[in-house]
Design an enzyme around this catalytic site. Structure first.
Site, PDB file in Angstrom:
ATOM      1  N   ARG A 224       0.849  -1.185   0.000  1.00  0.00           N
ATOM      2  CA  ARG A 224       0.000   0.000   0.000  1.00  0.00           C
ATOM      3  C   ARG A 224       0.893   1.246   0.000  1.00  0.00           C
ATOM      4  NH1 ARG A 224      -3.294  -3.030  -1.447  1.00  0.00           N
ATOM      5  NH2 ARG A 224      -5.293  -3.588  -0.512  1.00  0.00           N
ATOM      6  N   HIS A 272       0.664  -0.195 -10.391  1.00  0.00           N
ATOM      7  CA  HIS A 272      -0.249  -1.016  -9.575  1.00  0.00           C
ATOM      8  C   HIS A 272      -0.624  -2.305 -10.323  1.00  0.00           C
ATOM      9  CE1 HIS A 272      -3.286  -0.683  -6.067  1.00  0.00           C
ATOM     10  NE2 HIS A 272      -3.013  -1.961  -6.310  1.00  0.00           N
TER      11      HIS A 272
END
Length: 309
Positions: A224, A272
């Site tokens: 994250r 991502h």
């Protein structure tokens, strides 16, 4: 008939609808999956945090909200959601994460970037150490962290895993608590971040903890974005304390075009992609949880609201 509401971004419907139907049929479940069920007849909500659904109070018959994503930070604090919330633990996603993490760990371990940029006619042999002589630390020993730890241990790396609560895994040094974190960072020639995003984990890798790493360590973050204090990491990279950072997740996504990470010579940005939910296997997980709910059994992967994951 079981009524399931598909509450995710509309562009996911064409991919997920047939895969979910196949998964339901395989288990013999009679499910009416729609995007527009009336709230009072919904038995299950198949959910993604990019959905427009925010008020769960009308869903009085619903038994559970089944998240399509591993991350639940966008929904876990919703005060209208009092139903069981199950996060996605997808074997396809886990496999993808293992492959991405293993690939970038080996890239840094073998010095592949150096070999690629050394195509200038200069013969400069650089022999890396064996994996047994390169310490790897993984922060976060949940499903993904444990799978990555086992894969890297199988390649011969001495792997240390740190988690908030005690864990055990054969062949892996498992640590927890503040003292354990210091020890885990102290041996982390390659550091991999796989913690969840909670208030307690924000800026886990700050200036103080970056200074605990061996000089020349590599940082890999597929977890994250908020786990890292960006300014502290950039400063450590500029000093040469950190050799390179490979980052797949960020506080703002897409990463703004003017962010310093893009132009930094010691940073690799990936968009991502470390691990995406796989439609087929995720649909099988959703179907299994609905089957469990209909049988009166406990749901898989229920979120601990206090812990935030």
């Amino acid at each position: 008939m079981i009524n399931a509401l598909f509450a995710a971004h509309p562009d996911r419907w064409e991919k997920y609808a047939p895969a979910l139907k196949d998964a339901f049929d395989t288990l013999g479940l009679k499910v009416d999956l729609r995007q527009d069920h009336a709230p009072d007849i919904v038995d299950y909500i198949v959910y993604a945090p990019n959905s427009t659904l925010r008020d769960f109070t009308p869903y009085t018959r619903c038994k559970a909200v089944l998240n399509l994503w591993a991350g639940v930070e966008g929904i876990v604090d919703n005060v209208t959601l009092t139903l069981p919330l199950a996060r996605m633990v997808d074997p396809g996603m886990t496999r993808g994460m293992v492959e991405w993490v293993t690939g970038h760990t080996m890239r840094h371990h073998l010095g592949m970037d150096r070999n690629i940029t050394q195509q200038n006619g200069t013969w400069e042999p650089h022999v890396p150490p064996l994996a047994a002589d390169r310490g790897v630390t993984i922060l976060g020993m949940g499903q993904l962290g444990m799978a990555c730890a086992r894969a890297l241990s199988g390649l011969g790396f001495p792997v240390t895993g740190w988690s908030r609560t005690p864990k055990e895994a054969e062949g892996i040094t498992c640590l927890h608590g503040s003292d354990g974190l210091k020890q885990a960072l102290g041996t982390a020639e390659i550091l991999i971040l796989l913690l969840p995003n909670t208030p307690a984990t924000e800026n886990t890798l700050n200036a103080t903890r970056l200074a605990m790493l061996p000089k020349g360590a590599f940082v890999i973050n597929p977890g994250r974005g908020p786990l890292i204090d960006d300014d502290a990491l950039l400063a450590a990279l500029d000093r040469g304390d950190i050799a390179h950072a490979t980052l797949d997740v960020f506080r703002v996504e897409p990463l703004p075009v003017d962010h310093p990470y893009w132009a930094h010579p010691r940073v690799t940005v990936t968009p991502h992609i470390a691990s995406e939910t796989r439609v087929k296997t995720a649909s099988q997980v959703i179907a299994e949880n609905i089957q469990r709910g209909e049988a009166g059994n406990a749901f898989l992967h229920v979120v601990d609201r206090k812990a935030g994951y």
